[in-house]
Enzyme design. Structure first.
Site, PDB file in Angstrom:
ATOM      1  N   SER A  77       0.855  -1.181   0.000  1.00  0.00           N
ATOM      2  CA  SER A  77       0.000   0.000   0.000  1.00  0.00           C
ATOM      3  C   SER A  77       0.891   1.231   0.000  1.00  0.00           C
ATOM      4  O   SER A  77       2.027   1.185   0.485  1.00  0.00           O
ATOM      5  CB  SER A  77      -0.864  -0.016   1.266  1.00  0.00           C
ATOM      6  N   TYR A  90      -2.652  -0.421  10.358  1.00  0.00           N
ATOM      7  CA  TYR A  90      -2.467  -0.757   8.946  1.00  0.00           C
ATOM      8  C   TYR A  90      -1.156  -0.155   8.428  1.00  0.00           C
ATOM      9  O   TYR A  90      -0.348  -0.853   7.795  1.00  0.00           O
ATOM     10  CB  TYR A  90      -3.660  -0.246   8.130  1.00  0.00           C
TER      11      TYR A  90
END
Length: 173
Positions: A77, A90
């Site tokens: 990501s 995250y």
């Protein structure tokens, strides 16, 4: 669970005779301030996103080494390099995975293997992640716009499987 990941690698070798590419795409997310995040929630995100990546490498690399070449591809990501608020677990897990991949890349290179270790680094992708991610914001989470279609990531995976690159940043304007 490491045993489950290892079983996937073993089955792939049984079914296809060898393993030449592994794509690690499992991920979970949590939208909450750090203060609202429980220790169990933080651990779950790190377990899936970071420990899962380590387990995948532990399961796949012996088979890739047997081949003497191949590709280990991790779907990461943009948060691996830029943390976002309400995404502490995250962001931390993806940043940790980036370091893991860097270490693996250097070790394999030093050992003389032709195994590429690639991190696919997409921005917001139009997947169900935002629909199923746990949120404590009182609203459905959304990624940072613009959204990109999954095909962008799929194309990057195919490219990485055929070309030894360390990182593909996709979906950025």
């Amino acid at each position: 669970e490491f045993a489950q990941v290892k079983a996937v690698a073993e089955r792939a070798v049984r079914e296809y005779g060898h393993l030449d590419t592994w794509v690690q795409a499992a991920a979970v997310s949590l939208y909450a301030s750090f203060e609202q995040t429980t220790p169990e929630e933080f651990k779950r995100v790190v377990d899936v996103n970071l420990i899962g990546a380590a387990y995948a490498a532990m399961a796949a690399l012996p088979y890739l080494k047997d081949e003497g070449r191949g590709a280990f591809i991790y779907i990461s990501s943009a948060e691996a390099t830029r943390a976002l608020p309400l995404q502490s677990a995250y962001s931390a897990s993806k940043h940790g995975a980036a370091s893991l991949l860097e270490a693996l890349r250097m070790e394999l290179q030093k050992e003389g293997y032709w195994i590429s270790v690639t991190s696919i680094v997409p921005a917001s992708v139009n997947t169900p992640l935002f629909d199923v991610a746990r949120s404590k914001m009182g609203a459905k989470p959304q990624g940072v716009r613009p959204y990109y279609q999954p095909r962008v990531v799929a194309d990057a995976i195919l490219y990485a499987a055929q070309h030894p690159v360390s990182e593909i940043v996709c979906g950025l304007p």
